[in-house]
Scaffold this active site. Structure first.
Site, PDB file in Angstrom:
ATOM      1  N   GLY A   1      52.029  63.669  48.680  1.00 39.55           N
ATOM      2  CA  GLY A   1      50.600  63.676  48.967  1.00 39.55           C
ATOM      3  C   GLY A   1      50.277  62.678  50.060  1.00 39.55           C
ATOM      4  O   GLY A   1      51.141  61.875  50.448  1.00 39.55           O
ATOM      5  N   ASN A   2      49.070  62.720  50.576  1.00 35.77           N
ATOM      6  CA  ASN A   2      48.664  61.769  51.602  1.00 35.77           C
ATOM      7  C   ASN A   2      47.147  61.705  51.705  1.00 35.77           C
ATOM      8  O   ASN A   2      46.449  62.589  51.205  1.00 35.77           O
ATOM      9  CB  ASN A   2      49.309  62.107  52.958  1.00 35.77           C
ATOM     10  CG  ASN A   2      49.556  63.591  53.127  1.00 35.77           C
ATOM     11  OD1 ASN A   2      48.609  64.354  53.276  1.00 35.77           O
ATOM     12  ND2 ASN A   2      50.820  64.006  53.041  1.00 35.77           N
TER      13      ASN A   2
ATOM     14  N   SER B   1      54.351  57.675  55.941  1.00 39.43           N
ATOM     15  CA  SER B   1      55.248  58.715  55.438  1.00 39.43           C
ATOM     16  C   SER B   1      56.190  58.147  54.371  1.00 39.43           C
ATOM     17  O   SER B   1      56.804  57.090  54.576  1.00 39.43           O
ATOM     18  CB  SER B   1      56.062  59.261  56.616  1.00 39.43           C
ATOM     19  OG  SER B   1      56.942  60.251  56.176  1.00 39.43           O
ATOM     20  N   GLY B   2      56.284  58.833  53.232  1.00 42.37           N
ATOM     21  CA  GLY B   2      57.315  58.551  52.236  1.00 42.37           C
ATOM     22  C   GLY B   2      57.377  57.160  51.651  1.00 42.37           C
ATOM     23  O   GLY B   2      58.475  56.641  51.440  1.00 42.37           O
TER      24      GLY B   2
ATOM     25  N   SER C   1      52.007  59.696  57.911  1.00 41.78           N
ATOM     26  CA  SER C   1      52.316  60.857  57.079  1.00 41.78           C
ATOM     27  C   SER C   1      52.778  62.044  57.926  1.00 41.78           C
ATOM     28  O   SER C   1      52.230  62.315  58.993  1.00 41.78           O
ATOM     29  CB  SER C   1      51.052  61.253  56.304  1.00 41.78           C
ATOM     30  OG  SER C   1      51.202  62.551  55.804  1.00 41.78           O
ATOM     31  N   SER C   2      53.769  62.778  57.406  1.00 34.69           N
ATOM     32  CA  SER C   2      54.276  63.953  58.134  1.00 34.69           C
ATOM     33  C   SER C   2      53.223  65.060  58.211  1.00 34.69           C
ATOM     34  O   SER C   2      53.339  65.974  59.013  1.00 34.69           O
ATOM     35  CB  SER C   2      55.541  64.481  57.460  1.00 34.69           C
ATOM     36  OG  SER C   2      55.248  64.817  56.116  1.00 34.69           O
ATOM     37  N   GLU C   3      52.207  64.969  57.359  1.00 39.56           N
ATOM     38  CA  GLU C   3      51.140  65.976  57.396  1.00 39.56           C
ATOM     39  C   GLU C   3      49.967  65.535  58.266  1.00 39.56           C
ATOM     40  O   GLU C   3      48.862  66.083  58.154  1.00 39.56           O
ATOM     41  CB  GLU C   3      50.655  66.315  55.977  1.00 39.56           C
ATOM     42  CG  GLU C   3      51.658  67.066  55.121  1.00 39.56           C
ATOM     43  CD  GLU C   3      52.003  68.476  55.618  1.00 39.56           C
ATOM     44  OE1 GLU C   3      51.526  68.881  56.707  1.00 39.56           O
ATOM     45  OE2 GLU C   3      52.774  69.160  54.929  1.00 39.56           O
TER      46      GLU C   3
ATOM     47  N   HIS D   1      49.591  67.536  45.196  1.00 34.67           N
ATOM     48  CA  HIS D   1      50.494  68.607  44.761  1.00 34.67           C
ATOM     49  C   HIS D   1      50.304  68.850  43.258  1.00 34.67           C
ATOM     50  O   HIS D   1      51.272  68.951  42.519  1.00 34.67           O
ATOM     51  CB  HIS D   1      51.957  68.204  45.010  1.00 34.67           C
ATOM     52  CG  HIS D   1      52.338  68.080  46.453  1.00 34.67           C
ATOM     53  ND1 HIS D   1      53.539  67.564  46.851  1.00 34.67           N
ATOM     54  CD2 HIS D   1      51.671  68.401  47.582  1.00 34.67           C
ATOM     55  CE1 HIS D   1      53.603  67.578  48.169  1.00 34.67           C
ATOM     56  NE2 HIS D   1      52.488  68.074  48.641  1.00 34.67           N
TER      57      HIS D   1
ATOM     58  N   HIS E   1      52.449  75.219  48.177  1.00 27.53           N
ATOM     59  CA  HIS E   1      52.506  73.807  48.560  1.00 27.53           C
ATOM     60  C   HIS E   1      51.558  72.947  47.726  1.00 27.53           C
ATOM     61  O   HIS E   1      52.021  72.194  46.874  1.00 27.53           O
ATOM     62  CB  HIS E   1      52.216  73.713  50.067  1.00 27.53           C
ATOM     63  CG  HIS E   1      52.299  72.343  50.634  1.00 27.53           C
ATOM     64  ND1 HIS E   1      52.414  72.105  51.982  1.00 27.53           N
ATOM     65  CD2 HIS E   1      52.253  71.131  50.058  1.00 27.53           C
ATOM     66  CE1 HIS E   1      52.463  70.814  52.207  1.00 27.53           C
ATOM     67  NE2 HIS E   1      52.360  70.206  51.050  1.00 27.53           N
TER      68      HIS E   1
END
Ligand SMILES: [Zn+2]
Length: 212
Positions: free
Chosen positions: A26-27, A42-43, A71-73, A94, A155
């Protein structure tokens, strides 16, 4: 400014605690000005985040402040701010029951009044695209329309709002309604609110609900 950093971290911890995401998933992002977005890294575990781990970027995704990778999103978050000026915060989760709808690629129906007020109709599903892609961002804003939440196929959920609390509430209510929907379908045939009823409740919520 630091208060907002703390509010983002607090919301991240709450997401994990309330079971909307596991671990580092999530982000969250918040708009500070027209061209400044504060986003989670990210992560990284939410429980270990410090205010300095958050990343300040512009609307093109260039880093203005911070030493972490965003974040990758991030492209997804930026697409929402570009798409609607009234959006000041984006939360992505999620959560289980909402993700079940995302896996079925079926919208979550407006079964309950609080969800109708905060989200403003069914939570529609964006067409599938790989995570982190521009295509996913485009599909997501199209499926969001003027609502408060959208599902990403296979997703999870995105909640948007004028404040971080509103965006988080949208994620929570999407999940709650998906859960109620499952229970109601086991017991019988749930009846969704119609679009006129939803519209009236949504307008009342936006204009006169609470201590405005
Ligand atoms: Zn995700």
């Amino acid at each position: 400014m630091m208060d907002l950093h703390r509010e983002i971290i607090k919301t991240g911890k709450l997401m994990v605690k309330q079971g909307l995401v596991a671990s580092t998933w999530g982000n969250i992002s918040v708009k500070l000005s027209d061209d400044e977005i504060l986003v989670t890294p990210s992560g990284m575990e939410y429980s270990k985040l410090k205010p300095s781990d958050l990343v300040l970027v512009n609307l093109e995704g260039q880093i203005l402040e911070g030493c972490r990778k965003p974040s990758s999103e991030l492209p997804l978050h930026l697409a929402f701010y570009k798409y609607r000026k009234d959006i000041n915060a984006v939360v992505h989760t999620h959560s289980i029951y909402a993700s079940a709808y995302a896996a079925l690629r079926k919208p979550i129906p407006p079964l309950i009044e609080d969800m109708a007020m905060v989200i403003g109709g069914p939570v529609n599903v964006a067409s599938y695209a790989l995570p982190g892609t521009k295509e996913l961002a485009q599909n997501a804003v199209e499926a969001l329309g003027d609502k408060g939440a959208v599902l990403l196929a296979n997703h999870g959920v995105i909640g948007v709002g004028s404040t971080l609390a509103e965006a988080y509430k949208a994620c929570l209510l999407a999940e709650k309604t998906a859960h109620i929907s499952l229970a109601a379908q086991i017991m019988g045939e749930p009846v969704a609110l119609n679009s006129e009823e939803v519209k009236i409740m949504r307008e009342a919520y936006l204009t006169s609900y609470g201590q405005k």
